[in-house]
Design an enzyme around this catalytic site. Structure first.
Site, PDB file in Angstrom:
ATOM      1  N   THR A 107      -0.987   1.180   1.953  1.00  0.00           N
ATOM      2  CA  THR A 107       0.288   1.191   2.666  1.00  0.00           C
ATOM      3  C   THR A 107       0.763  -0.224   2.985  1.00  0.00           C
ATOM      4  O   THR A 107       1.917  -0.589   2.744  1.00  0.00           O
ATOM      5  CB  THR A 107       0.150   1.996   3.971  1.00  0.00           C
ATOM      6  OG1 THR A 107      -0.195   3.348   3.641  1.00  0.00           O
ATOM      7  CG2 THR A 107       1.436   1.994   4.771  1.00  0.00           C
ATOM      8  N   SER A 130       3.575   4.369   1.956  1.00  0.00           N
ATOM      9  CA  SER A 130       2.644   5.323   2.562  1.00  0.00           C
ATOM     10  C   SER A 130       1.614   5.744   1.530  1.00  0.00           C
ATOM     11  O   SER A 130       1.951   6.005   0.379  1.00  0.00           O
ATOM     12  CB  SER A 130       3.402   6.550   3.081  1.00  0.00           C
ATOM     13  OG  SER A 130       2.524   7.467   3.686  1.00  0.00           O
ATOM     14  N   CYS A 131       0.348   5.801   1.952  1.00  0.00           N
ATOM     15  CA  CYS A 131      -0.737   6.265   1.084  1.00  0.00           C
ATOM     16  C   CYS A 131      -1.543   7.320   1.835  1.00  0.00           C
ATOM     17  O   CYS A 131      -1.363   7.502   3.039  1.00  0.00           O
ATOM     18  CB  CYS A 131      -1.622   5.098   0.653  1.00  0.00           C
ATOM     19  SG  CYS A 131      -2.577   4.355   2.008  1.00  0.00           S
ATOM     20  N   PRO A 132      -2.434   8.046   1.153  1.00  0.00           N
ATOM     21  CA  PRO A 132      -3.147   9.147   1.806  1.00  0.00           C
ATOM     22  C   PRO A 132      -3.922   8.752   3.049  1.00  0.00           C
ATOM     23  O   PRO A 132      -3.915   9.479   4.034  1.00  0.00           O
ATOM     24  CB  PRO A 132      -4.077   9.662   0.707  1.00  0.00           C
ATOM     25  CG  PRO A 132      -3.355   9.353  -0.557  1.00  0.00           C
ATOM     26  CD  PRO A 132      -2.664   8.053  -0.308  1.00  0.00           C
TER      27      PRO A 132
END
Length: 492
Positions: free
Chosen positions: A19, A11-13
């Site tokens: 991701t 998961s990334c921002p």
């Protein structure tokens, strides 16, 4: 060697590029090591959930995430390896090796621990700085869809209905004409047309930015029970004029208050009421009191001062700000520093400063475009995989997806990042110098119709891309020449 079953969450921002790149890297690394891997990508399109059976059968878990993993309690009791999403991309084999070691050292299911049994591989708890970054990035990740949808709808409304559409819908004076505004929203289409409808929907989405940011910062810190206090704190930050700074502070304070309240040992009869009544009641009142009575006013003064400073920037100061924001956009290619610059741009956009957002987006488009150009100009300096990545980078860069430069940075971080910083700073400074404006917070070249002074804007992007291309080729050629062996003299 025993074949293990591993699961992972990435998961990334933004939930767009990092991701899925981390998921692919982990799957490939596990396959190369002879193990089975299933990955849950908690991306922008939602999570591709791991089933309960897959989690139960897993020997170890990998979290490659820059934001808080949703529903991580599902993995309780499993040997777990934690790291940032970039490590999942750049060091997937290392994370897989650590997960294998943790699984092999874990006690067998149902076995009673003994004094001599070897514990599972200890995992170092993340430091406060890492946690703070994850909390903030979680808030940003949930806020970005509101930014993109609301901002682009507002920009389209201005393009279709003219700059007066805001006054027509909400009331006010535009070019000497006073508008009463639309009080009956059911009649908005008849009175303001489709542009008025788009403006009202976009403005409503934009009005939620700070509340969503604060709410999900608190959610990242204290789980669901922190959401109410965070959202209320964010709404109050907007009401008193504290803006984005107030939202950040409100979210962190709300999360901290709820985390403290959760530690209180309630009498047995009140246990079930704590998360649904007692904690929300006390935390909402506490954050509300703090924002309205104690800290809201000073934060609003700082926010207003920052807005006035941005509005007053001209000449060399504007160029320096554009160069700084551009360098930040090119520094970590979608990571936390990049997101700070982007958040600054959207904050300025909300304050109706349109030049800052233009500089930020121009700089964010440059890294993939410049590196894609370099793979065409000097093919021999890049591997086959990088040349293939360059083909995709054209589209990603044009769409303002800075993460398109990550494959290049992963293979050659120092030279590539130096070039993207230089190119981003060039584009940001030139965009400010040309006075280009942007009402949309995303979209890249596809929202060119919403850009003020589009010719200057394109020149800024082209110049930044050329600088990135020239710097990366120069650095690669320089180091390649320096490393070349000297010819051995031949005796006459």
């Amino acid at each position: 060697m025993k074949k293990l079953k591993l699961v992972a969450v990435t998961s990334c921002p933004t939930g767009i590029a990092h991701t899925y790149m981390a998921a692919e890297s982990l799957e490939q690394a596990a396959e190369a090591a002879g193990h089975e891997m299933r990955v849950e990508t908690q991306g922008a399109a939602g999570a591709e959930r791991l089933s309960d059976a897959e989690i139960a059968e897993a020997d170890a878990v990998i979290f490659a995430a820059d934001v808080e993993v949703r529903e991580k309690e599902r993995f309780a009791g499993k040997p777990t390896i934690r790291g940032g999403v970039k490590r999942g991309i750049n060091d997937a084999s290392g994370m897989v090796a650590e997960a294998v070691a943790a699984a092999e050292n874990a006690p067998a299911a149902g076995a009673a621990p003994t004094a001599v049994s070897a514990p599972a591989t200890p995992q170092k708890a993340p430091g406060f700085g890492t946690q703070l970054r994850q909390w903030l990035m979680t808030g940003v990740s949930y806020m970005i869809p509101f930014v993109a949808a609301g901002g682009i709808l507002i920009a389209l409304a201005f393009m279709i209905g003219g700059a007066q559409i805001a006054a027509i819908v909400d009331g006010g004076v535009y070019e000497g004409v006073e508008y009463a505004g639309i009080t009956d929203l059911s009649a908005i289409l008849a009175e303001a047309g489709i542009a008025g409808v788009m403006f009202k929907i976009g403005a409503t989405a934009f009005s939620m930015l700070v509340a969503v940011l604060a709410g999900y910062i608190a959610y990242a810190m204290a789980d669901r029970v922190g959401l109410a206090a965070g959202i209320v704190g964010g709404l109050l930050a907007v009401a008193i004029g504290a803006g984005f700074l107030g939202g950040l502070v409100a979210g962190l304070l709300a999360g901290a208050i709820v985390m403290w309240l959760k530690k209180i040992k309630a009498p047995r009869g009140l246990d079930s009421l704590m998360p649904i009544l007692v904690i929300p009641l006390l935390s909402v009142f506490a954050i509300g009191f703090l924002m309205l009575v104690v800290i809201g006013g000073p934060i609003a003064a700082v926010q207003n001062g920052l807005t006035d400073w941005l509005q007053g920037l001209t000449g060399a100061n504007a160029l320096a700000l554009g160069a700084l924001l551009g360098a930040m956009m090119g520094f970590d290619l979608g990571g936390p520093v990049n997101k700070v610059a982007y958040l600054f741009g959207t904050g300025a956009l909300v304050s109706d400063n349109l030049t800052v957002m233009a500089a930020v987006m121009a700089a964010g488009m440059v890294p993939p475009l410049g590196l894609a150009l370099a793979t065409v100009v000097r093919k021999k300096l890049f591997s086959d995989a990088e040349r293939q990545a360059g083909k995709a980078a054209w589209v990603l860069g044009a769409s303002f997806i800075t993460e398109g430069a990550i494959p290049f940075a992963a293979a050659d971080p120092f030279r590539v990042i130096a070039s993207t910083i230089a190119g981003g700073a060039t584009a940001g400074a030139l965009s400010m110098a040309f006075g280009s404006t942007l009402r949309a917070p995303h979209g890249g070249i596809w929202v060119i119709g919403l850009i003020g002074n589009p010719l200057g804007y394109l020149i800024a992007i082209i110049a930044g891309s050329l600088v990135t291309c020239a710097v990366v080729i120069g650095l690669k050629q320089l180091t390649r020449t320096a490393a070349a062996p000297q010819p051995t003299p031949v005796a006459a």
